[in-house]
Design a protein around this motif. Structure first.
Motif, mmCIF file in Angstrom:
data_model
loop_
_atom_site.group_PDB
_atom_site.id
_atom_site.type_symbol
_atom_site.label_atom_id
_atom_site.label_comp_id
_atom_site.label_asym_id
_atom_site.label_seq_id
_atom_site.Cartn_x
_atom_site.Cartn_y
_atom_site.Cartn_z
ATOM 1 N N ALA A 51 0.926 -1.119 0.194
ATOM 2 C CA ALA A 51 -0.102 -0.075 -0.109
ATOM 3 C C ALA A 51 0.766 1.271 -0.206
ATOM 4 C CB ALA A 51 -0.782 -0.064 1.457
ATOM 5 N N ALA A 52 0.335 2.344 -0.503
ATOM 6 C CA ALA A 52 1.109 3.631 -0.423
ATOM 7 C C ALA A 52 1.063 4.155 0.821
ATOM 8 C CB ALA A 52 0.528 4.565 -1.361
ATOM 9 N N ASP A 53 0.333 3.577 1.868
ATOM 10 C CA ASP A 53 0.230 4.073 3.086
ATOM 11 C C ASP A 53 -0.485 3.030 3.975
ATOM 12 O OD1 ASP A 53 -2.792 5.076 3.801
ATOM 13 O OD2 ASP A 53 -2.026 6.019 1.944
ATOM 14 N N LEU A 54 -0.389 2.818 5.455
ATOM 15 C CA LEU A 54 -0.867 1.820 5.970
ATOM 16 C C LEU A 54 -2.436 1.971 6.243
ATOM 17 C CD1 LEU A 54 1.106 0.836 8.975
ATOM 18 C CD2 LEU A 54 0.862 -0.193 6.974
ATOM 19 N N ASP A 55 -2.914 3.393 6.405
ATOM 20 C CA ASP A 55 -4.329 3.369 6.426
ATOM 21 C C ASP A 55 -4.940 2.958 5.350
ATOM 22 O OD1 ASP A 55 -3.877 4.448 8.900
ATOM 23 O OD2 ASP A 55 -4.106 6.656 8.353
ATOM 24 N N SER A 56 -4.578 3.138 4.122
ATOM 25 C CA SER A 56 -5.488 2.830 2.677
ATOM 26 C C SER A 56 -5.187 1.406 2.719
ATOM 27 C CB SER A 56 -4.664 3.557 1.489
ATOM 28 O OG SER A 56 -3.414 3.261 1.496
ATOM 29 N N GLY A 57 -4.137 0.916 2.759
ATOM 30 C CA GLY A 57 -4.121 -0.646 3.043
ATOM 31 C C GLY A 57 -4.988 -1.192 3.820
ATOM 32 N N THR A 58 -5.243 -0.990 5.053
ATOM 33 C CA THR A 58 -6.038 -1.264 6.102
ATOM 34 C C THR A 58 -7.461 -1.273 5.817
ATOM 35 O OG1 THR A 58 -4.458 -0.840 8.011
ATOM 36 C CG2 THR A 58 -6.436 -1.054 8.609
ATOM 37 N N ARG A 59 -7.839 -0.247 5.181
ATOM 38 C CA ARG A 59 -9.229 0.001 4.508
ATOM 39 C C ARG A 59 -9.445 -0.946 3.426
ATOM 40 N NH1 ARG A 59 -7.893 5.512 4.995
ATOM 41 N NH2 ARG A 59 -7.567 5.541 2.820
ATOM 42 N N ALA B 230 4.243 2.702 -9.311
ATOM 43 C CA ALA B 230 2.985 3.167 -10.350
ATOM 44 C C ALA B 230 1.962 2.384 -10.188
ATOM 45 C CB ALA B 230 3.556 3.281 -11.636
ATOM 46 N N ARG B 231 2.057 1.109 -9.758
ATOM 47 C CA ARG B 231 0.562 0.274 -9.499
ATOM 48 C C ARG B 231 0.135 0.813 -8.249
ATOM 49 N NH1 ARG B 231 -0.200 -6.082 -9.509
ATOM 50 N NH2 ARG B 231 -2.215 -6.154 -9.296
ATOM 51 N N LEU B 232 0.955 1.019 -7.211
ATOM 52 C CA LEU B 232 0.387 1.607 -5.847
ATOM 53 C C LEU B 232 -0.478 3.067 -6.131
ATOM 54 C CD1 LEU B 232 3.089 0.899 -3.117
ATOM 55 C CD2 LEU B 232 1.071 -0.295 -3.648
ATOM 56 N N ALA B 233 -0.053 3.574 -7.131
ATOM 57 C CA ALA B 233 -0.777 4.907 -7.249
ATOM 58 C C ALA B 233 -2.410 4.625 -7.558
ATOM 59 C CB ALA B 233 -0.131 5.632 -8.354
ATOM 60 N N ASP B 234 -2.512 3.403 -7.976
ATOM 61 C CA ASP B 234 -4.062 2.722 -8.341
ATOM 62 C C ASP B 234 -4.699 2.176 -6.972
ATOM 63 O OD1 ASP B 234 -3.827 3.813 -11.075
ATOM 64 O OD2 ASP B 234 -3.047 1.833 -11.645
ATOM 65 N N GLY B 235 -3.832 2.040 -5.947
ATOM 66 C CA GLY B 235 -4.673 1.691 -4.751
ATOM 67 C C GLY B 235 -3.687 0.306 -4.229
ATOM 68 N N PRO B 236 -4.172 -0.172 -3.020
ATOM 69 C CA PRO B 236 -3.488 -1.085 -2.371
ATOM 70 C C PRO B 236 -3.585 -2.627 -3.173
ATOM 71 C CG PRO B 236 -4.613 0.018 -0.751
ATOM 72 C CD PRO B 236 -4.891 0.430 -1.991
ATOM 73 N N PHE B 237 -2.745 -3.415 -3.290
ATOM 74 C CA PHE B 237 -3.223 -4.863 -3.734
ATOM 75 C C PHE B 237 -2.227 -5.864 -3.338
ATOM 76 C CE2 PHE B 237 0.674 -3.056 -5.943
ATOM 77 C CZ PHE B 237 1.378 -4.011 -6.243
ATOM 78 N N LEU B 238 -2.670 -6.950 -3.775
ATOM 79 C CA LEU B 238 -2.076 -8.096 -2.975
ATOM 80 C C LEU B 238 -0.685 -8.495 -3.825
ATOM 81 C CD1 LEU B 238 -1.640 -10.879 -1.164
ATOM 82 C CD2 LEU B 238 -3.045 -11.895 -3.024
ATOM 83 N N ALA B 239 0.477 -8.158 -3.281
ATOM 84 C CA ALA B 239 1.726 -7.893 -4.113
ATOM 85 C C ALA B 239 2.587 -9.223 -4.029
ATOM 86 C CB ALA B 239 2.507 -6.921 -3.689
#
Length: 225
Positions: free
Chosen positions: A12-20, A81-90
């Motif tokens: 995630a770009a940041d923990l809060d967005s990844g948590t959500r 660049a992919r994180l700019a579109d949101g968190p993902f299972l990497a």
């Protein structure tokens, strides 16, 4: 060497967005975790059934820049660049269990396995394979390579109470882990050599590589991508 699935890695770009992202899908939010000063990252974690857990990881914005590239490709332009579109299972990690020893295995096969670096966080101690450039693991055969998060990082816990044991086990069960890749046969070759081919299914597909986990929740089966 037979491996066990240890954990899933949501970048995630940041923990809060990844948590959500995880909470919205699975109905339970990752929590706890902590910092990795050596890598300039921090995480939150979520225990699941069967000793598997999920990790949300992001660059720690207030941490000093590490002396080396961060793990899981977090410094690399493609992943950023992919994180700019949101968190993902990497990515995902496979566990080496005693009496097998990850460091010995890596020393015998340095051309196949990245250096196993020691890490600590609180009472936790572990070794994890991280290429010198911080990239995700790859498998090479001749002039062809494949990886893209589908080949596991290898981990060995050097404490008994590692997260798969110590985290509260939520009502979440990993049903399957699967991926698609344009060089699926090459990835399957690498997984078989590692002893991890029973942990993930890789299918041939054109286009960007993708990783997905089917997880049973209280609201039914959800697919984390």
């Amino acid at each position: 060497m037979k491996l066990v699935l240890d954990h899933l890695v949501v970048a995630a770009a940041d923990l809060d967005s990844g948590t959500r992202h995880v909470a919205d899908l699975l109905g339970i939010a990752p929590a706890g975790g902590g910092a990795h000063p050596r890598m300039g990252t921090h995480n939150r974690v979520l225990g699941m059934a069967g000793g598997v857990y999920l990790e949300v990881i992001a660059i720690a914005p207030d941490a000093p820049a590490p002396q080396r590239p961060r793990w899981f490709g977090l410094d690399q332009p493609a992943l950023r660049a992919r994180l700019a579109d949101g968190p993902f299972l990497a990515h995902w990690a496979a566990r080496v269990a005693a009496p097998d020893d990850l460091s010995d295995w890596q020393a015998r096969h340095p051309d196949r396995i990245a250096p196993a670096i020691p890490m600590t966080r609180g009472d936790l101690r572990w070794r994890l394979t991280v290429p010198d450039d911080g990239s995700l693991p790859t498998w090479r055969d001749g002039d062809q390579t494949a990886g893209d998060g589908l080949l596991p990082t290898l981990i060995q816990w050097d404490v008994d109470a590692y997260p798969g044991v110590s985290l509260p086990r939520q009502a979440l069960t990993l049903q399957s882990l699967a991926g698609t890749h344009p060089r699926a046969a090459l990835l399957r070759q690498g997984l078989a050599w590692l002893g991890a081919d029973h942990l993930i299914t890789i299918d041939q597909a054109d286009g960007p590589p993708r990783l997905q986990a089917r997880i049973e929740t209280a609201q039914g089966v959800k697919t984390l991508t």
